[in-house]
Write a protein that holds these residues in place. Structure first.
Motif, PDB file in Angstrom:
ATOM      1  N   ALA A 117       4.453  16.975   6.009  1.00  0.00           N
ATOM      2  CA  ALA A 117       3.045  16.711   6.285  1.00  0.00           C
ATOM      3  C   ALA A 117       2.587  15.504   5.475  1.00  0.00           C
ATOM      4  O   ALA A 117       3.084  15.255   4.371  1.00  0.00           O
ATOM      5  CB  ALA A 117       2.191  17.926   5.935  1.00  0.00           C
ATOM      6  N   ASN A 118       1.654  14.744   6.030  1.00  0.00           N
ATOM      7  CA  ASN A 118       1.157  13.524   5.387  1.00  0.00           C
ATOM      8  C   ASN A 118      -0.227  13.744   4.775  1.00  0.00           C
ATOM      9  O   ASN A 118      -1.060  14.470   5.330  1.00  0.00           O
ATOM     10  CB  ASN A 118       1.085  12.386   6.406  1.00  0.00           C
ATOM     11  N   TRP A 119      -0.454  13.106   3.650  1.00  0.00           N
ATOM     12  CA  TRP A 119      -1.731  13.211   2.942  1.00  0.00           C
ATOM     13  C   TRP A 119      -2.861  12.667   3.807  1.00  0.00           C
ATOM     14  O   TRP A 119      -2.730  11.628   4.454  1.00  0.00           O
ATOM     15  CB  TRP A 119      -1.645  12.416   1.638  1.00  0.00           C
ATOM     16  N   VAL A 120      -3.966  13.385   3.845  1.00  0.00           N
ATOM     17  CA  VAL A 120      -5.141  12.972   4.610  1.00  0.00           C
ATOM     18  C   VAL A 120      -6.158  12.376   3.645  1.00  0.00           C
ATOM     19  O   VAL A 120      -6.645  13.069   2.737  1.00  0.00           O
ATOM     20  CB  VAL A 120      -5.769  14.167   5.365  1.00  0.00           C
ATOM     21  N   ARG A 121      -6.456  11.095   3.838  1.00  0.00           N
ATOM     22  CA  ARG A 121      -7.407  10.437   2.949  1.00  0.00           C
ATOM     23  C   ARG A 121      -8.808  11.002   3.159  1.00  0.00           C
ATOM     24  O   ARG A 121      -9.318  11.015   4.281  1.00  0.00           O
ATOM     25  CB  ARG A 121      -7.416   8.932   3.219  1.00  0.00           C
ATOM     26  N   HIS A 174       0.853  -1.193   0.000  1.00  0.00           N
ATOM     27  CA  HIS A 174       0.000   0.000   0.000  1.00  0.00           C
ATOM     28  C   HIS A 174       0.889   1.244   0.000  1.00  0.00           C
ATOM     29  O   HIS A 174       2.116   1.159   0.170  1.00  0.00           O
ATOM     30  CB  HIS A 174      -0.970  -0.013   1.190  1.00  0.00           C
ATOM     31  N   PHE A 175       0.258   2.389  -0.187  1.00  0.00           N
ATOM     32  CA  PHE A 175       1.030   3.607  -0.419  1.00  0.00           C
ATOM     33  C   PHE A 175       0.487   4.773   0.413  1.00  0.00           C
ATOM     34  O   PHE A 175      -0.689   4.813   0.783  1.00  0.00           O
ATOM     35  CB  PHE A 175       0.976   3.991  -1.903  1.00  0.00           C
ATOM     36  N   SER A 191       6.160   3.761  -0.250  1.00  0.00           N
ATOM     37  CA  SER A 191       5.651   2.394  -0.398  1.00  0.00           C
ATOM     38  C   SER A 191       5.757   1.659   0.935  1.00  0.00           C
ATOM     39  O   SER A 191       6.786   1.733   1.613  1.00  0.00           O
ATOM     40  CB  SER A 191       6.459   1.644  -1.459  1.00  0.00           C
ATOM     41  N   LYS A 192       4.700   0.951   1.287  1.00  0.00           N
ATOM     42  CA  LYS A 192       4.672   0.230   2.552  1.00  0.00           C
ATOM     43  C   LYS A 192       4.133  -1.175   2.341  1.00  0.00           C
ATOM     44  O   LYS A 192       3.519  -1.477   1.324  1.00  0.00           O
ATOM     45  CB  LYS A 192       3.788   0.972   3.568  1.00  0.00           C
ATOM     46  N   GLY A 222     -11.149  -0.400   3.072  1.00  0.00           N
ATOM     47  CA  GLY A 222     -11.249   1.047   2.974  1.00  0.00           C
ATOM     48  C   GLY A 222     -10.223   1.787   3.801  1.00  0.00           C
ATOM     49  O   GLY A 222     -10.327   3.001   4.008  1.00  0.00           O
ATOM     50  N   LYS A 223      -9.196   1.078   4.273  1.00  0.00           N
ATOM     51  CA  LYS A 223      -8.198   1.703   5.138  1.00  0.00           C
ATOM     52  C   LYS A 223      -6.858   1.944   4.445  1.00  0.00           C
ATOM     53  O   LYS A 223      -6.055   2.751   4.919  1.00  0.00           O
ATOM     54  CB  LYS A 223      -7.967   0.821   6.374  1.00  0.00           C
ATOM     55  N   MET A 224      -6.598   1.243   3.337  1.00  0.00           N
ATOM     56  CA  MET A 224      -5.297   1.367   2.681  1.00  0.00           C
ATOM     57  C   MET A 224      -5.463   1.715   1.206  1.00  0.00           C
ATOM     58  O   MET A 224      -6.340   1.168   0.524  1.00  0.00           O
ATOM     59  CB  MET A 224      -4.507   0.059   2.819  1.00  0.00           C
ATOM     60  N   LEU A 225      -4.597   2.568   0.722  1.00  0.00           N
ATOM     61  CA  LEU A 225      -4.565   2.934  -0.695  1.00  0.00           C
ATOM     62  C   LEU A 225      -3.599   1.968  -1.380  1.00  0.00           C
ATOM     63  O   LEU A 225      -2.398   1.979  -1.103  1.00  0.00           O
ATOM     64  CB  LEU A 225      -4.092   4.377  -0.836  1.00  0.00           C
TER      65      LEU A 225
END
Length: 669
Positions: free
Chosen positions: A254-258, A237-238, A506-507, A270-273
């Protein structure tokens, strides 16, 4: 008027006699097993003097070797008998334990001349059962009171003696304890015999399949975790992060807010992109684009000290020192019974009575004298502070584990006992330290249609955290505001800058980890988290969980002794690994006994008996229905054949699932 006090153990009888001697200004004398103080006679039991009779008592059909056909065995009236000597190789019990018989004979002699009895069992269900069974088997019909001890010290005993209540008020506690004993017997005897008989039929010449309402779900949990680890498939996931620079004020990450309505590119939860093309599109939209600050908050936050220890929290803390749950309970019991350094350790409450605040200065002064050079609590300790953990409204039958104002030569303690005393004392001292204070910073920025967020924290005062080693890494004093440094710049709402670069990270998801000495206790206490049925989950959330605080360690040890799990200790971390025998019972036993749902539900019913919400007969109806369902497959020809086919052969279980290093032993264990 002669009063006979029956304590749970001999050392407790000794302590009670000494305390009454002070109360009555009368000397203590001892005649055999009995202490005499004025009109009082005090004798200790030896823990459980009585146990439920073996199945053989109910007929020859239940003698060794075990057979399935006579089962199930549901005694119309359970027979209690004096605890017996160890069983022989054929499984038959020898005569009564000589020490148990001697104590019961003496108790019977003393009851003949007693006008009144004081029940002084431990302040829990088992303690209630131990003495009540003695009185019932001795056919005592006279007046009986209950001494409910929280601290086995002279002041604690004297205080409890002044607050004695009729033993009849604990009748429901006794009923719950007796039902628990009968439940374990009925489930264990029927299920163990039925499935062990099939085990032998498969060709296993030795070994027993121990089945129980707590041990079997425990093994099931450990097997399920091992399977989850073995079958784990990582998910790529990313995420996105941006370096935002505000001219004249600095930069921050800063981190992107879904967005809440984000669907495209997400995994089924619905938790990971997980779709990289979606991430790349967002990156392209935001990279090197203007960024506008939409939120800038600096909020002072205070964190109060953690609550006092109950048994579970002490076992979790001691796991960090390499102690198993059983070792921790044994050590804490020694601190309570032998050294009188702590209050009763087997409860589940993390609060203390407000009246105990009057003892704080004495406790700390005594502890300082006990520790000597080891005393290193030169912190912001204020004995006048009223911590949230001292709250009468939050008390249950027991209160939290407290250090007591007892002088003791600490050098006489084992390494384990010394370390546990230090843990309990440190948790206590933390209550009288100030709150930990920080300033929490949150910055939010918009880059086009996308939101990014950064958080930071400024330590203001460690407060109670300075008592704990992980918090006091020689940090600079933060008393001066000039010394405070926040990694986030001091920006304002409306400030604009540039996002450069916006990077894709990438994670991979990681597998679950094996249960440790700390996490297995949490899992047993919060067993509802492992249940998928929403109705059962909701019901289980309100009860104790799998087993009780005082029995979970014993179940873990029994699972080890039964060769269902093995331990691996690396440094100070103990982990639990299932054996092939554990996998075998998960395959051959019904889900009813493997999954935690019903056994945890039954534990809730036992508490319902204590509260008067459930009758013993209602509990037994549930119990008998459960046993019929558990052993039913062994009595059905087709299902029996299926179970035998699923059973491993003796050769299949010759080796454990994994090669495990032997558990290390520390000095003083």
């Amino acid at each position: 008027m002669t009063t006979l006090i029956i304590a749970e153990k001999p050392n407790m009888a000794d302590d009670i006699a000494r305390a009454i001697s002070v109360m009555k200004s009368s000397p203590v004398t001892k005649n055999g097993l009995v202490f005499h103080v004025g009109d009082y006679r005090i004798i200790g039991a030896q823990g459980h003097l009585f146990e439920l009779a073996e199945p053989e008592y109910y007929g020859d059909a239940f003698k060794f070797p075990w057979k399935i056909d006579p089962l199930p065995l549901f005694p119309a009236e359970f027979r209690w008998e004096l605890k017996r000597e160890k069983k022989d190789k054929a499984g038959s019990a020898a005569g009564p334990d000589k020490m148990c018989k001697a104590r019961f004979d003496e108790i019977q002699r003393q009851l003949k001349s007693a006008n009144r009895v004081i029940h002084a069992g431990d302040p829990d269900r088992e303690g209630q059962l131990i003495v009540d069974i003695i009185l019932r088997e001795a056919k005592w019909k006279g007046p009986t009171d209950r001494l409910w001890l929280h601290a086995q010290t002279e002041p604690g005993i004297i205080s409890a003696m002044k607050n004695i209540r009729p033993n009849s008020e604990r009748l429901n506690t006794f009923h719950a304890a007796e039902c628990r004993a009968e439940a374990d017997w009925v489930i264990g005897m029927n299920s163990t015999r039925a499935y062990t008989a099939l085990w032998w039929e498969k060709g296993h010449k030795r070994g027993v399949i121990n089945v129980g309402r707590v041990i079997t779900p425990l093994v099931g949990m450990i097997v399920a975790r091992e399977e989850a680890i073995k079958n784990f498939v990582p998910t790529n996931h990313f995420s996105l992060s941006a370096i935002i620079t505000i001219p004249g004020k600095g930069e921050f990450k800063a981190n992107w807010v879904r967005p809440a309505d984000q669907v495209e590119g997400m995994d089924p939860t619905g938790k990971m992109l997980i779709d990289k093309s979606v991430v790349q599109a967002i990156q392209k939209t935001c990279d090197q684009k203007p960024a506008t600050i939409t939120k800038m908050d600096k909020v002072p936050k205070k964190e109060p000290p953690p609550l006092l220890f109950n048994l579970l929290e002490l076992q979790k803390a001691a796991a960090g020192l390499g102690y198993s749950p059983a070792e921790t309970l044994e050590g804490a019991q020694q601190l309570y019974d032998k050294y009188k350094l702590v209050s009763y350790p087997r409860g589940d409450c993390q609060y203390a009575p407000e009246s105990k605040l009057a003892e704080v200065r004495d406790v700390l002064n005594t502890a300082k004298a006990n520790l000597g050079d080891r005393w290193d609590f030169s912190h912001d300790v204020d004995v006048k502070r009223k911590p949230r953990s001292f709250n009468d409204a939050k008390l249950t039958e027991h209160f939290a584990i407290l250090p007591l104002p007892t002088r003791c030569d600490i050098s006489t303690l084992s390494k384990r006992e010394s370390e546990l005393y230090y843990l309990i004392l440190r948790q206590y001292i933390a209550q009288f330290c100030s709150d930990s204070e920080t300033i929490s910073t949150v910055i939010e920025a918009n880059i086009g249609d996308h939101a990014f967020k950064a958080t930071g924290s400024i330590p203001v005062s460690l407060g109670w955290k300075s008592v704990f080693p992980t918090s006091e890494k020689k940090q600079k004093s933060t008393d001066s505001k000039e010394e405070l440094v926040d990694k986030l710049p001091n920006v304002s709402v409306g400030d604009t800058g540039t996002a450069d670069p916006v990077s894709i990270e990438s994670k991979k998801t990681t597998p679950p980890v094996r249960y440790t000495a700390a996490t297995i206790l949490d899992a047993m206490a919060e067993v509802w988290k492992l249940v998928t049925n929403p109705e059962i989950k909701k019901r289980l959330k309100d009860i104790e969980g799998l087993g009780t605080p005082a029995t979970r360690d014993a179940m873990i040890e029994k699972a080890i002794e039964s060769n269902f799990i093995v331990t691996e200790q690396i440094k100070k971390v103990i982990t639990y690994i299932p054996t092939k025998k554990a996998y075998a019972i998960v395959k051959m036993l019904p889900k009813l006994i493997i999954e935690p749902d019903l056994t945890a539900f039954m534990e809730g019913k036992l508490e319902g008996i204590v509260r008067g919400e459930t009758t013993p007969q209602e509990f037994k109806n549930i119990l008998y229905s459960m046993v019929n369902k558990i052993i039913g497959p062994t009595k059905d020809a087709a299902l029996r054949t299926s179970i035998l086919a699923a059973m491993p052969s003796p050769e299949d279980i010759a080796t454990p699932v994994a090669k495990v290093a032997p558990k290390s032993k520390s000095k003083g264990r």
